[in-house]
Design an enzyme around this catalytic site. Structure first.
Site, PDB file in Angstrom:
ATOM      1  N   GLU A 188     -73.654 -40.164  71.014  1.00 57.31           N
ATOM      2  CA  GLU A 188     -73.835 -41.587  71.259  1.00 57.31           C
ATOM      3  C   GLU A 188     -73.336 -42.399  70.077  1.00 57.31           C
ATOM      4  O   GLU A 188     -73.443 -41.983  68.921  1.00 57.31           O
ATOM      5  CB  GLU A 188     -75.310 -41.872  71.538  1.00 57.31           C
ATOM      6  CG  GLU A 188     -75.739 -41.236  72.859  1.00 57.31           C
ATOM      7  CD  GLU A 188     -77.218 -41.353  73.144  1.00 57.31           C
ATOM      8  OE1 GLU A 188     -77.944 -41.994  72.363  1.00 57.31           O
ATOM      9  OE2 GLU A 188     -77.637 -40.793  74.163  1.00 57.31           O
ATOM     10  N   CYS A 207     -72.045 -47.969  64.814  1.00 54.28           N
ATOM     11  CA  CYS A 207     -72.807 -46.817  64.331  1.00 54.28           C
ATOM     12  C   CYS A 207     -72.241 -45.560  64.996  1.00 54.28           C
ATOM     13  O   CYS A 207     -72.183 -45.480  66.226  1.00 54.28           O
ATOM     14  CB  CYS A 207     -74.279 -47.037  64.691  1.00 54.28           C
ATOM     15  SG  CYS A 207     -75.326 -45.639  64.304  1.00 54.28           S
ATOM     16  N   CYS A 218     -79.047 -32.507  65.494  1.00 55.13           N
ATOM     17  CA  CYS A 218     -79.356 -32.532  64.067  1.00 55.13           C
ATOM     18  C   CYS A 218     -80.389 -31.473  63.726  1.00 55.13           C
ATOM     19  O   CYS A 218     -81.428 -31.359  64.385  1.00 55.13           O
ATOM     20  CB  CYS A 218     -79.853 -33.902  63.634  1.00 55.13           C
ATOM     21  SG  CYS A 218     -79.949 -34.008  61.826  1.00 55.13           S
ATOM     22  N   CYS A 235     -86.241 -34.449  61.407  1.00 52.18           N
ATOM     23  CA  CYS A 235     -87.194 -35.505  61.034  1.00 52.18           C
ATOM     24  C   CYS A 235     -88.129 -35.783  62.223  1.00 52.18           C
ATOM     25  O   CYS A 235     -87.664 -35.961  63.355  1.00 52.18           O
ATOM     26  CB  CYS A 235     -86.452 -36.783  60.652  1.00 52.18           C
ATOM     27  SG  CYS A 235     -85.276 -36.524  59.315  1.00 52.18           S
ATOM     28  N   CYS A 243     -87.609 -38.937  64.543  1.00 48.68           N
ATOM     29  CA  CYS A 243     -86.271 -39.197  65.072  1.00 48.68           C
ATOM     30  C   CYS A 243     -86.042 -38.387  66.342  1.00 48.68           C
ATOM     31  O   CYS A 243     -86.269 -37.180  66.354  1.00 48.68           O
ATOM     32  CB  CYS A 243     -85.235 -38.824  64.004  1.00 48.68           C
ATOM     33  SG  CYS A 243     -83.553 -38.803  64.623  1.00 48.68           S
ATOM     34  N   GLY A 294     -76.940 -36.783  63.988  1.00 46.93           N
ATOM     35  CA  GLY A 294     -76.480 -35.807  63.008  1.00 46.93           C
ATOM     36  C   GLY A 294     -76.662 -36.243  61.578  1.00 46.93           C
ATOM     37  O   GLY A 294     -76.939 -37.404  61.283  1.00 46.93           O
ATOM     38  N   CYS A 339     -82.410 -47.281  65.256  1.00 39.41           N
ATOM     39  CA  CYS A 339     -82.442 -46.157  64.336  1.00 39.41           C
ATOM     40  C   CYS A 339     -83.410 -45.073  64.823  1.00 39.41           C
ATOM     41  O   CYS A 339     -84.559 -45.350  65.118  1.00 39.41           O
ATOM     42  CB  CYS A 339     -82.882 -46.674  62.972  1.00 39.41           C
ATOM     43  SG  CYS A 339     -82.775 -45.448  61.711  1.00 39.41           S
TER      44      CYS A 339
HETATM   45  S1  SF4 Z   1     -80.320 -37.719  62.757  1.00 39.16           S
HETATM   46 FE1  SF4 Z   1     -80.989 -38.460  60.737  1.00 39.16          FE
HETATM   47  S2  SF4 Z   1     -83.096 -39.159  61.040  1.00 39.16           S
HETATM   48 FE2  SF4 Z   1     -82.537 -37.865  62.803  1.00 39.16          FE
HETATM   49  S3  SF4 Z   1     -83.248 -35.788  62.297  1.00 39.16           S
HETATM   50 FE3  SF4 Z   1     -81.119 -35.941  61.632  1.00 39.16          FE
HETATM   51  S4  SF4 Z   1     -81.240 -36.594  59.500  1.00 39.16           S
HETATM   52 FE4  SF4 Z   1     -83.243 -37.005  60.388  1.00 39.16          FE
END
Ligand code: SF4
Length: 355
Positions: A99, A112, A119, A123, A126, A168, A340
């Site tokens: 995206e 963005c 990822c 986190c 997220c 990512g 975010c």
């Molecule tokens: S995309 Fe960014 S905020 Fe989300 S898990 Fe990965 S490092 Fe963390």
């Protein structure tokens, strides 16, 4: 009946360097200015095909089109919010979907981009992290994403800023991101490009070594190592002290600062003690702090909430009193899940339809 002769796959011109284009054009027209013309069509004018490259002779266009094509990722879905934010899902040949977001700001649009298809940092606040790891995008794929967004949103030639804050961890894919930044630099100076990292220490060191460095943002989110590891499991590899040391050594161009992002989670990292620790931790680093109240997501981030406005103001007030440059970022694009930490939540990984 005779079998059709399979045509060899044509290479993709998107993401090619000047040297690669010169090599491709060597048999057709080896003069260096021809490779430069093609490069400009791809990186500045965002041509959608060889046929659009009208300052090339027809025979050259035909020869080039027989060998190569201009192929951006396919836009498989678009969502628009009432604030003008557009979230695009882009599909690649192997079926991967990422995206990207275009956010209209005052005087420019911020784009963005994603650097990976998932990822591994994990986190807890997220959506991408909760959904797990993916593969690195190549520099060409990241640049294709940029081109596709510009073309789809009518932004070719318009003022834009670029942030690597999509899906990512960009600094687990330094090679891909650096290549994309170099291609994007034809239209956007690296001082208008920001790479946001969760704190990958070796990646920050590699970024520091680049000749034309983008700006750096660090997703901090905690003021102790234990708290950080709970919120960002991959942080266990790089202790806070090591991270802050590499940031203190990061070369900053005149007037630049490192941005620290701090996603605010009610009852977890929003206490007065946290606010008092933060200026002590960041002492000596030219920086600003962005406080980002969590974008809640019932489906993936259940149990986490943003602090109320009074708590956020109190936290920001403590930082301001310690002479820190602090802003509260109320995310744009919430209603289309483009804010975010919300990417990959509703387009790329929709739950499969019931049989
Ligand atoms: S995309 Fe960014 S905020 Fe989300 S898990 Fe990965 S490092 Fe963390």
């Amino acid at each position: 009946m005779t079998e059709p002769i399979p045509t060899p796959a044509r290479s993709n011109l998107v993401g090619a360097s000047r040297a690669e284009l010169a090599q491709l054009l060597a048999e057709l027209d080896p003069r260096p200015f021809r490779a430069e013309q093609v490069y400009q069509w791809l990186t500045r004018r965002m041509a959608g095909g060889v046929a659009e490259m009208t300052n090339l002779p027809k025979a050259l266009r035909e020869g080039l089109a027989a060998r190569a094509e201009v192929r951006d990722p396919e836009i498989v879905e678009t969502r628009r919010g009432s604030d003008g934010t557009a979230k695009l899902a882009l599909g690649f040949a192997d079926g991967a979907v990422v995206e990207a977001v275009a956010m209209p700001m005052e005087g420019h649009t911020t784009i963005c981009l994603s650097s990976q298809t998932g990822c591994a940092v994990g986190c807890v606040f997220c959506v991408t992290g909760v959904l797990g790891a993916g593969r690195n995008l190549t520099g060409a794929e990241i640049f294709g994403q940029y081109r596709a967004v510009l073309r789809h949103e009518g932004l070719v030639g318009a003022p834009v800023n670029v942030v690597f804050m999509g899906m990512g961890e960009p600094l687990l894919n330094v090679a891909g991101v650096a290549r994309a930044v170099e291609l994007i630099a034809e239209t956007v100076s690296p001082k208008r490009v920001t790479v946001s990292t969760s704190g990958i220490v070796p990646g920050i060191a590699k970024l520091a070594a680049l000749e034309r460095r983008p700006k750096l943002a660090v997703s901090l989110n905690a003021t102790t190592q234990a708290q950080r590891e709970r919120l960002m499991p991959a942080a266990s590899h790089w202790p806070l002290a090591e991270l802050l040391a590499v940031l203190r050594a990061f070369p900053l161009e005149r007037g630049r600062r490192i941005t620290f992002e701090y996603v605010m989670l009610a009852g977890i990292n929003d206490s007065d003690d946290d606010a008092r620790r933060l200026p002590r931790l960041l002492k000596g680093i030219p920086c600003k702090v962005n406080l980002i109240p969590l974008n809640p997501d019932e489906r993936y981030l259940g149990g986490l909430a943003a602090p109320d406005e009074t708590r956020i103001s109190a936290f920001a007030g403590i930082l301001a009193a310690a002479h820190m440059n602090v802003t509260v970022r109320w995310s744009k694009g919430r209603e289309v899940a483009a804010a975010c930490g919300q990417l990959r939540g509703q387009i790329a990984l929709r739950p499969p339809a019931s049989p």
